[in-house]
Every structure is written in structure tokens, then in C-alpha cells.
Design an enzyme around this catalytic site. Structure first.
Site, PDB file in Angstrom:
ATOM      1  N   SER A 176       0.851  -1.179   0.000  1.00 20.77           N
ATOM      2  CA  SER A 176       0.000   0.000   0.000  1.00 20.77           C
ATOM      3  C   SER A 176       0.893   1.237   0.000  1.00 20.77           C
ATOM      4  CB  SER A 176      -0.869  -0.012   1.260  1.00 20.77           C
ATOM      5  OG  SER A 176      -1.301   1.290   1.592  1.00 20.77           O
ATOM      6  N   ARG A 194     -20.788  -6.902 -45.782  1.00 26.57           N
ATOM      7  CA  ARG A 194     -19.840  -6.637 -44.689  1.00 26.57           C
ATOM      8  C   ARG A 194     -20.301  -5.385 -43.962  1.00 26.57           C
ATOM      9  NH1 ARG A 194     -14.512  -5.730 -45.741  1.00 26.57           N
ATOM     10  NH2 ARG A 194     -14.601  -5.514 -48.014  1.00 26.57           N
TER      11      ARG A 194
END
Lengths: 416, 416, 416, 416
Positions: A288, A328
């Protein structure tokens, strides 16, 4: 500050995993990996032409050598291709220019009869396959570890909690067997789908006219391509039939959910007031910035991250699939790419972290006993929890002593 | 092929926008930008300590100089920090080590009283602010261009289409006024939210004990920090109150939707059988790998991509917000970062592409007239469509002739 | 206005499909269906106890008769149970009270050894199975119709469109074969997953202690329950292992996407300036409140609706799965129910509408020819499009003349 | 069993909240409420025509009376309209037929100049406004309760937890102030957006030709409509500019996230091994079907449910918005309705449950102290946590003694 990117003469995006801790290492799906897969795809197509007798073998070798040259230190090329991809809307066009420039005498055979979607879809399938293989192996490790935990704690009475409250006794092994159930199902699904990921073909509009012009049987070429790449050849084009990618997404998402479940339990198990579980220690892990003596359950935290993000990524692929149109699509295809890649990355990283978590998970059986006693002082018996453990172990094939092998044989466990 | 990444001695992810065409250029939210924002955040905190008289001014200058050195050619450092971020689960810890190593004599004042979440949240806010500014400016350009189109075609009869069918006549200007409505609302929302993006503070657990140890009034330090960074100072910590990021997400998502709407209309307008609109031409734009003479509406295609992806990214941030817990969350926070960044990137790129699209959009008024006549040969009148155009223009403040200024003054339009 | 709901003495929610057109008809997943499935689940558990010799057969018959009475006009009971569900957070508790009140002498055997999650999960699986069966059958009809169209138009030259632009010629049949590919894959996946949907068991905390108290082998009871319900019996509890529902969600979502793809093409095909396709006519269908003579492609519109919504619903189930925790989850489970049901409903309705759409789809081959000629006047040939059609038909087993049977045999096609 | 729905002669969907516990009660957004809002919208349009002098006042009264008749016992009509909505794809067409049949002599003025989207969008805005008002009031209650808790526990030392681990001391009040921050921000956003929800107009294609035919200034009619309904009149149509609904979605989602945060903390606080918090007791609440003596934190469980589902619902609305096209969309609009309604319902129910939760939350200060001592035996001081509490209270205007009024004045607190 200046951007300081003058070295490559371009100012492209540079993401290196800063906001996705855990992804560093050999990422099978990053842009460099995709670029290499694109090259591999194009080379394999030339080799398929050689197989079909359309092109002399040495031509394919020369194209392969050119591609190899481009791929060796692929970072700068990837950046350049990325920057130039905006004009056409996809990276295949500039990559193709680079490949043809590297083998100018064979420019005509490179990409002959293909469209960019054939190449990009197939290349993404290749990286998805790598991702699936990586995640499958790590899920195998995770399964083996969960099975070992389930066996080891098969009969250890533990507090069963439901709707966040103390419920009735179960065994710690039964909880681990639950993890195993989910991990095993996800691993199987991923392996099954990964094994049949198909290449993509169709040419300009799914009509295969380019390939048809090259040879009487365009499928011969496509089949040879599949053989080159080791990919399944689907019955027809999937330019607008996105089943292969939605199916793959479903598998990755299932893996992420199964790992999220494990993480949720581990996070609860490590909380103050519980203390039944501890993540494996490693130098620097869980540090931490504000509290030097704290050890955060960082593996589980990163798994929970993935459990939150993955469903949305899979849904993005699903949204794109439902908008496929024409021969497409006009944007739906483009929306897939990064979501699909991110999802695969989440699964790969999560599977690796999950395996590490389960292989090294520490259990404080005193705390387990104390928590049960505190919450349910009169508790007596654990029902059929041990029998549940046995059934799950048998169903997953992980009930044998050999699957509890020491960590040195983990890879084999994973493949079992 | 080897990965060829030995230069930096690390093998991290390398994404450069290959799967996100349009993002190349000076990306305000990429990992390098985030790293620089992290450095800037830490430096500003030291300067805030100097302002509060806790630290001599020259110390802050020296820390700033050290940070500047780290940020100058930030690529390798970003890769290293990314790789090391896995251990603690966030990139602040390794970055801090690098910054303290670069200014070892001031190690104690760097980050004093902060927690990593303060720094990362604030740094992300800084890049979000840059992203919001970029998108706001480009949405301003898009608004001005849409307004010009609305004025120019205010009275041009056009086929109104509803549920994909011919409906009744309207005017082309009314359609453009619809685009303007959405873009203007999104721009205003984005500017409003961007202007109040707050810094994050709270220390280890939102209790400000670190800052309280440094000074009698910890808010004095926080206020000075805000003044340094030009960020709003919120009433309390938002470690677990994620309103700032969900609100920002909502604005980015709204911008993406407004641009998606424009793209949907342009894509329909450019289709064979319609031909009313054409995207602006540019060298190489809209090229196809299979059909050299084709010109794809690539700007709209990329905007549609964003319209598909953005809601899912915003939802990821929302999912994370709803799982905030304790004093700082155990994974929900970590899930935000890349989703938030990707969403901001989508908005930035889409706003730029959208501005370019609208500024150069070509209208074929003959086709507009012919399509109306073919579908509704007896059409007569356009209802109140011109009046609708006027009302929208007035409401957005873009009804004046000056807003139709030539392109040289676009930036001012955008700021208007 | 008053709410006018005094009849049942309660003021519950009343949703009847007003905002989900198309769902009317015999909805297999609505609240009344769920309530009946809950009753059926409880009855089957008593029957399982009878099978295991724990309870005399007539007792089970009496409980069944009581449940039948409750389910006959189930509307008011469903409302009452819904209203009372808030207290315990799920509907099983008040339903159980009602069932026990209806068979008070057998109150002790009803639900003995079960927990509410066993019952609700299993009941939802029952309605999901019905939904899957309905959607599978309708997807079968849709496949057969798409196959007929593909065969009929196998060689009809048509304009191939990519990225919204004219590309190269293909055949109309190839486009239909694409629809077939997606529908067939979705149908197969749905049938496969639907066939193995498992019941849920585990008791209070997955430890089966309740069932263990009743009999030496609690699995005997569970197996008998599965036999009663015709559901698979999984190796272990899935209270926190949500694979069955995420897998089911994936199949429903895939079906919705495949149908969305069809709808996107039909919507384009019906547009002014295109006119290649028309939705089947039916009295009143496609009416407009403002333009009486207009005919809207309402089937496709409703399919597109579903394509947009379904991925988010599937993702909700995925989000819930990744937050499973403890022996039974504290909210994640509850988030699944309505999302899962809505998703199943979307799939059921979409499959039915899609079948209707494809079975009656009208093709204007003159328009098809004209559009091709206008866009590509020099077009020559259709590449290998017919061969693609053949391959897809063979792969789906729909290449024979018999699958092109007239509409009277549609149901059989669907079952083929 | 038969479906037993012969009473109304139709077999529509019947959802009454069985899978959404907590929604029972007077639901402001259910189908019956929507139907009534549709009627109200149509009536107001006739009144607007009366205001504009186009129709005699008594005509409007007669239409209103007819609508009132239809709405009085609206259940059967709602079912019929729902069933008939499939043909045209939206419920306005059959509703209109019913209304015209009830006032046949005024059929021509009913809906004159409107399109179905004007009516449905406006009606949904009306129910959203009701939902926003309900949620705003309940969030006001929740804010007041959170403020009371923050003040009461301002100085009570408590264990700060971060990343699921013990971190440093804070105060219980600081945690409550965090809840207040999020709830207050959400309430303000909801109130602000709710206050400006606009009606929808535009006619067939946003060109207002119908209204223009009726009067020289079609906006006069629209303005009169807005006055009748008390809704804002936007500059132009929003048929394809979905900002009003995406904005409303963002507010509802923010409320759900803020409440999810509270629930996450309460769930942790009620866990075995923690025991700092208890949900308010109520007869029958928190009951378990398997464990009679258990008390589940059912309010928090239902809030967590909402925190999981809401982001996906908001994203559905966002996806729809980005696909708006033409003058009125071909499916994207239809996808909004049920998602928007469900999201509003989630927010309404969650706000009510959240208010109830916070108003009755029980704190065990002994457990708070013991947990702190166990985890951090040497803890000393709480940093600036009390000062943070004060700042948040001041910023929300809830720092005064009067806001701590007894529960009898809660509604006023909510309105403060």
C-alpha cells in the site's frame, strides 16, 4: 512536457498496461501480437496458393521471409500501421502496403483474392486461440488447485453463509468444490470453443470471386489456408454471421465469472473479523502506498475487477453481432475488435492470477473453526457436504491422488 | 519470431491503437499521458505543501524538476511502472518509487498524507478534463458545421423517412437541425461537467489523518492542491462515492450517441440507391484492400463503431460505482480505470472525426430532390420544417451569419 | 383516475406487454408461468419423496391436487405472492405459505429439505426450457425458410454491399445463406444447451443437510426429483456457480443476434431507393398512426429492437454471476431473475417473428437486378456465390428438396 | 393446467412483479400507468386545440370524459392494447382506436397532427416524471437519514477498511457522510433533470405538417400542449435526438449506484464477524424458507440487485440512442421503452427501500468499537474524519438540527 515520441516519427497511442495491472508479461493479444498474426495470416495465404500450385514454393518462402523481417522488431511498424489505419478504417490496408513493399516482386500474390476482413478476422482468431490456450492451461491449474483444496478440506466444518448471514454448517471443502465446478465448466467450454475457432474467408463480398478467379475450386485454396493455420474451415463466410466471435466471447466471459466467484469468496475470507483465508505472499505483493505494513488481497481484487468488466465487453461483441448488415458491416465489425481483445486479455490475465491465487491460498483452519463456533455455537454435523465434494471431484475427473501432485507438476495437472 | 522488446528490459503490453483506427495522433488519455498526469499530481501536492508553508519552495521546484525529467521521455518509465503495478494492484506505488529515487532527499514530502487512490483518481480526472476539452472543442466545430448545413438547406425539400420507409416530405435542413440538437446538448453537458471535475482526496481511509498530521487544517492543503491543479475541491472524499466518474461517463456517452446519430444518417445518405450525401474526400481515405476504386464512408463507420461500444463502457463505470464499499473498494475501483479511459478516448476521437465529417459533408441536392420525387411524386409542401430549423438554430445560438464563418474561424465557432 | 385494482385487495405491478409488442400470446415465461413452474417444482419434490419411500404416494397426489387448484386461475395468487415477496426478497416464501395452506395436513413434507433458491432456480430452468423449446422450433422454421430462399435465389445476381457502399456482385441466395448460417448455429446451440439445463439443489447452504436428514442418500432424492421434472441432475449445487444460467443466456443472446442480422438486411432491402424485399403482409400489420397508407416493416423493426436489448440482458446475468459469493449470494442472485426472463422472452418472440418474416418474405427480383445494374453497370459474374450457397445448405442439412416443403409442413421442418 | 385467462378474451403477458420483489405497491411506471399516461397525453392535445381555438371547449371535455372512462378500470384495456400493439409495433395505434371508439363524434380531432412517437414519448416522459418525483422524495428521506447518522456518529471511532482489509481508524459518521454525498448528488441530478423533462412533438417526420395544417403557428399548439401537461417544450423534435431519455437514464442510474454503495456497506456491516449494523426489523422481513430463525438483510440485498441491473438498463437506452436514424428510428426507438421503464422502476423501488433502510438502520456501537480494537489495538485518533463529516453536512445543507427532525416530518426533509 513534450510527448517525447519523435523517435519513431509518429505520435500514436501508447498503452502499455498502466491501467490494467497484471497484464504485463508476454501478452498474447496486444497490438504487436495482432500485427504478427496479420502477417502470419497473409503469409499463410500465399503458402496456400503454393499448395494449390498457383505460386511457386520459393515465392511463398520469400514472402514469409519478408514478413519475418517486418515482425522481428515489430513495435515501430505496429505504430505506423496503427497511425495509417484511420484512412481506410482498418489496419490491413497499411500493413499490406508494408508487406508488399518488403516483397515488391510478389506484390500481386500477396492478399490476392482476399479482403481486409478475411485477414483481420482470421488474425484475431489466431490471437484468440492463443489467448484461449493460455487461459485454458491456467484454468487447468486453477482446477487442480481447487480440487486439492476441496479434498484437503472435505470434512472441515465451516460456517455456511447465505444472503450475507450465518446460515448452517457446511465444509470448507464444499465451498472449494463450488469453485471447482465453475472453473471446470468454464475451462471445458473454453477448450471446446477454442478448438473449433474458424478462419474467415469470402473475399470482397462473401462471393469468393477473387479466389474463384485464381482457381477453379476456391474452396481448395481456403482449405489449404486452414491447413496452414491449423484453423477450422467454416461452411461459408462469416463476415456478417458473427457466431465465432460471440461464442468465443461467451467462453471468455464465463471464465471471468467463475474466477470472480472465487475472488468474492477469498475477499470475504480475508476480511477483518473473518480471517479464514490469506492470499499467497510474494515480495512486494499487496503493498500500500499509504500503509506500509498492510497486505492487500491484490490477486482477488484484480479478479473482481475482471468480473465487473468482462460482461460489458462480451455485450459489446454481442451488440456488434446484432447489427451486422449487407455483405460486410458498416461499423459493427469495427466495434468488435478492441472489445474482443480486451475480453480475451481479461480472461488470460484472470486465469493466470486465479491459478496463482488458488495454488498458494493459505487456510487458517483455526479461524474457520472459531467463526463457525461463534456464529452457530450449537452446530452439529455438516449434512452431506463431504458427499457433495466427492461428487464434484468425480464429475471433474479430479478425485485421484495424482491430481494432488506437488506444484512442480502443475502444468500437467492443467493439461489433465 | 521473438517479441523484440529487449530494449527496455521488460516485456509489457504494447497497444498503439492498431485496433482503434482514428486514435492515432496526440492522444490525451493514453498511458503516457496518464503517467504524466500522475507525476503532475504528485508535484502539485508538494507545491501545495509549499503554499501551506510546510515545505520550502525550492524543494517543490526540485521535485518538479525530477518529475519533469521522468516525464520527458516517458515511454520506458511507463512500461516499467505498468509492469510493476501488478504487485500492488495500481501504478502509483511503483511510480512513487521512481519519483522518490529521482529526488531522494525529498522522499519524505513526496506523497506525504496521500493514498494511491487520491493520486490516481486525480490524475485520471486531469486526463478526463483534457479529453473533455478536446471533445468539447470538436463538438463545437461539429455544431457550427451542422448549423451551417441546417441554414443552407433550411428549405430544401427532402424525403422524410420513418421506420425505414418513405413517410412525408421534410427539409434537409430539418434533418441537420436534428443533428445540431443532439450535438449541442452533448457539448453543453460535457462542458458543464468538465468544468467541475473535482480532485480526489481523503488519505488512507478518507479520514485525512495524514494531511491532518501535517497541518492543523488539512483542507487548507487540499484547497491549495486544487488551486495548483485548477480542479474543483469537493466537500468530501469520493473514494467510494463515484459520482464524478459516472457523471463524466454519462457526458462522454451522450456525445458518442449524438455522433452515432449523425453517422447513421450519413451512412444511409451515402448508400447505393440514395446518394444524397458523400463524406469529405481526403487522400487515401475510404480505401479498400479488395476494391481499389471504392470509397468507403469511413468517418461514419468509425462513429458507428463508437456508438456501439460507448454505452457498454459507460455501463462498466456504472457497475463499478454500484459496488463501491468500505472506505476504498476492493476491485470496483480498479474496474473503472481502463473503461473510463477508453470511453473518453472514444469521445475524443469521435468528436474529431464528427467535426471533420460535418465540416466537409457533401450534399447532392439533385439526388435529394429525385429521391423525394420518386418516393412521393405528389408531395406538396414541407410543413413547418423551416420553422423548426429556425427554432433549433435560435435555441443553440447558432442562427447568426457569423456562425457561418469560413473554416478559418472554426475554432472560435467551437468556443462560441 | 384511481388505479381500479381493488378486486384482489392489492395494488401490485401490472405489466401485460404494452411496451413489448409481439410478446402477447401464450407467453411461456411470464409471472403466471413462473408461478406455475414454482408449484410444479414443489410438487415434484414431494413426488420424489414418494419415490424414495419417504412419503406415501397419495400424499403426493394430494399436494399435486392442491397445487393444481392454486395454479388453475393463477392470476390473483401470482399478484398476491408478488406483493408478499418483498418481505423475504423472493417469491418462494409466500408461495410456500399458500401451498401449505392449501394442503395443511402435508405442510411438513412440502419443501422439506429445500431452500428457496433450489425452488426458484429450478422453476426458472423449467420456464427457460419451455422458452428454449419454443425458440428452437421457431428458429427451425426460420432456418427452413432461409434455406428455401437461398435455394430459390442461389443464382440470382445481386448487388453486394460492404461498408454501406456498392462493392461487387454476389447472389441473393448467398445473402440468404448467410442468414441461414447464423440461424442454424444459434438453433443448434440453443437446442444443445436447452437439452442439458439442470435442476438446482443444495438446501440451506449447499450442504444438503435437509435432504440428508430425510434419507441416507440425499442424491437419491435429488435424482428422483430430476426424473420427475425431466431435468439433468448436476454434480453439485450451483447456488453460486451460475454456469447454467450464463450458458443459457449466451444461447438466447446468440439467437437474438442472428435474427438481428436478418432484420438489418431486410430493413435495408425494404428502404426507398432499394425495394428489393417486402415483409409479409397481414391485416393491420405495419400500420401508422399518422400515415394510413404506409406499411412499416414491423417484424424487422421488432427484431432490431431485440438485437439492441438482448446483449445488455445477457450481460446483466453475467454481472450477477461474477458476484456470486458465500454459499448463496446476497443480491447477485436476485439480479438474475428478471433479466434472464426478459432475455428468454426476447428470444422467444424474436424467433417467432423471424420465422414469420422469413416464411413470408417477398422478393422483388426486378428491383434486385435493377439495383445491381445501376450500381455496377459492367458487373459480370457472381464469383463462387452459388457454391457458397451449396456448401452452407449441405452443412446445415437443408439442401434437400424435402426441406423446401410447403408451409403446411413447417412444424416438421422446424423439428428436423 | 390451462392458462385461465379467458376473462378478458385474450392471452397476453401477465407480469405482476413476481421476479422483482419490492415493486409491488403503487407502481408509477407499470403498463396501466403508461396506458393512463397515453390517454392523458391525447386528451391534453385536444385541450391544446381548444386553447388555440381550433376546437370548442366542450369537445375537449367530452374526449376527456371518454378517456377517463377508459382509464378507470384500465386493466382489461391495457391487455387488449398490448395484444394489438404487435401489428403496428407500438401501442398507440390500438389505443387510439379505442379512444376514438369511445368518443366517435370527435374522432377527427383526437391525435390530429400527431404521430405515435409524439404520444408515446410524451407519455413515457410523464411516467418518468412521476418516477423521478417519487425517487427524489425518497432520496430526500434517505439523505436526511444519512445526515442524521453522520451527525450522530460523527466522532465514533470505527475501523476504516480498504481493499477489504483493516486500514486505519476513521469514524462511523464519516462512512455515513460518504453515503450522504452520493445520495445527495444523485437526488440533485434527478431533481434537476426531472424538472426539465420535455414533451415530444414533430408529427409524421418531425416536420410538424399536421399541426401546421391546423394552425398558422404550429408551435402555439405545442406550447399549449406543454402548458396542459406541465412539461417543458423543447426547441425541436427529439424523435431521433434521444438526449432527454439518455439524460434521464443517467440520473436514474446514478441514484441506483449511490444506493448500491450504501447497500454494500450495510451488507458488510451485518455480516457474521462484523455485526456493526442491522437492518430495521419489520414483521416477516428477512425470513428464510429453510431457516426460520434467520433474519436476512433483505433491503440491502434488493438494493444490490438494482446496483447490478441498472447500469445495463441505462446502457440499453444508450445503445438505442446511438442508432437513431432517419426522421424516426426503425427499432432503436422500440428498444428504449421497456429498458427505460425498468430502470425507472429500479430507481423508484430502490429509493424507497433505501430510505426505509437508512431511516431504521440500527448501529451496534459496541461492535464498532470492538472491531476497531481487535484489528488495530494501538489505534489512536481518527484524523480529520469529524471535520469531513461537517463539510459534507454543510455542503448538502443538512447540518442543522432541524434536519434531524423526528420521522413524522420526513417528507419535509425529503423536500428540503
Amino acid at each position: 512536457m513534450t510527448r517525447g515520441r519523435t523517435r519513431e516519427g509518429t505520435a500514436s497511442v501508447r498503452d502499455v498496461g498502466l491501467l490494467f495491472p497484471g497484464a504485463s508479461g508476454d501478452d498474447p493479444v496486444d497490438d504487436v501480437a495482432v500485427l504478427r498474426a496479420l502477417l502470419r495470416t497473409e503469409v499463410a495465404w500465399v503458402r496456400a496458393q503454393a499448395t494449390a500450385g498457383l505460386v511457386p514454393g520459393p515465392v511463398a518462402d520469400e514472402v514469409a521471409a519478408a514478413a519475418d523481417g517486418l515482425g522481428t522488431d515489430a513495435g515501430p511498424l505496429t505504430e505506423r500501421v496503427a497511425a495509417e489505419a484511420a484512412a481506410g478504417g482498418n489496419p490491413v490496408i497499411p500493413l499490406l502496403a508494408a508487406l508488399r513493399a518488403a516483397a515488391p516482386e510478389h506484390a500481386a500474390v500477396v492478399h490476392a483474392g482476399l479482403t481486409s476482413q478475411d485477414v483481420l478476422d482470421t488474425a484475431l482468431v489466431l490471437v484468440l486461440r492463443d489467448a484461449a490456450a493460455s487461459a485454458t492451461a491456467d484454468l487447468g491449474r486453477a482446477c487442480a488447485a481447487a480440487a486439492r483444496l476441496a479434498r484437503a478440506h472435505r470434512d472441515v466444518p465451516a460456517l455456511g453463509r447465505t444472503l450475507a448471514q450465518a446460515a448452517v454448517p457446511t465444509t470448507l471443502g464444499a465451498r472449494c468444490a463450488g469453485w471447482l465446478s465453475g472453473l471446470h465448466a468454464a475451462r471445458t467450454f473454453l477448450a471446446d470453443v477454442g478448438a473449433v475457432l474458424p478462419l474467415a474467408y469470402g473475399g470482397a463480398a462473401g462471393e469468393l470471386s477473387g479466389a474463384a478467379r485464381l482457381t477453379g475450386d476456391p474452396f481448395a485454396l481456403v482449405d489449404a489456408w486452414g491447413a496452414e493455420l491449423g484453423l477450422a474451415v467454416p461452411p461459408g463466410p462469416w463476415h456478417t454471421v458473427r457466431t465465432p466471435v460471440t461464442r468465443a466471447s461467451a467462453t471468455f466471459a464465463e471464465a471471468c465469472a467463475a474466477l470472480g466467484h472465487v475472488a468474492a469468496d477469498v475477499l470475504q475470507g480475508t476480511r477483518p473479523g473473518v480471517g479464514e483465508l490469506r492470499e499467497p505472499a510474494a515480495p512486494g505483493r499487496g503493498a500500500s502506498s499509504a500503509m506500509p505494513h498492510k497486505r492487500n488481497p491484490v490477486l482477488s481484487v484484480l479478479l473482481r475487477r475482471t468480473a465487473i468488466a468482462a460482461p460489458h465487453l462480451a455485450a459489446t461483441v454481442g451488440s456488434a453481432a446484432g447489427h451486422a448488415v449487407d455483405e460486410r458491416p458498416d461499423g459493427a465489425w469495427h466495434a468488435e475488435w478492441s472489445a474482443l481483445r480486451e475480453l480475451a486479455r481479461h480472461a488470460v490475465v484472470a486465469a493466470r492470477l486465479g491459478a496463482e491465487l488458488l495454488e498458494g491460498l493459505e487456510v487458517d483452519t483455526d479461524a474457520v473453526a472459531a467463526n463457525l463456533h461463534t456464529a452457530l455455537p450449537d452446530a452439529d454435523g455438516v449434512g452431506a457436504a463431504p458427499a457433495v465434494v466427492d461428487r464434484v471431484l468425480r464429475a471433474t475427473g479430479l478425485d485421484g491422488a495424482d491430481t494432488g501432485a506437488p506444484s512442480g507438476t502443475r502444468a500437467q495437472d492443467g493439461d489433465a
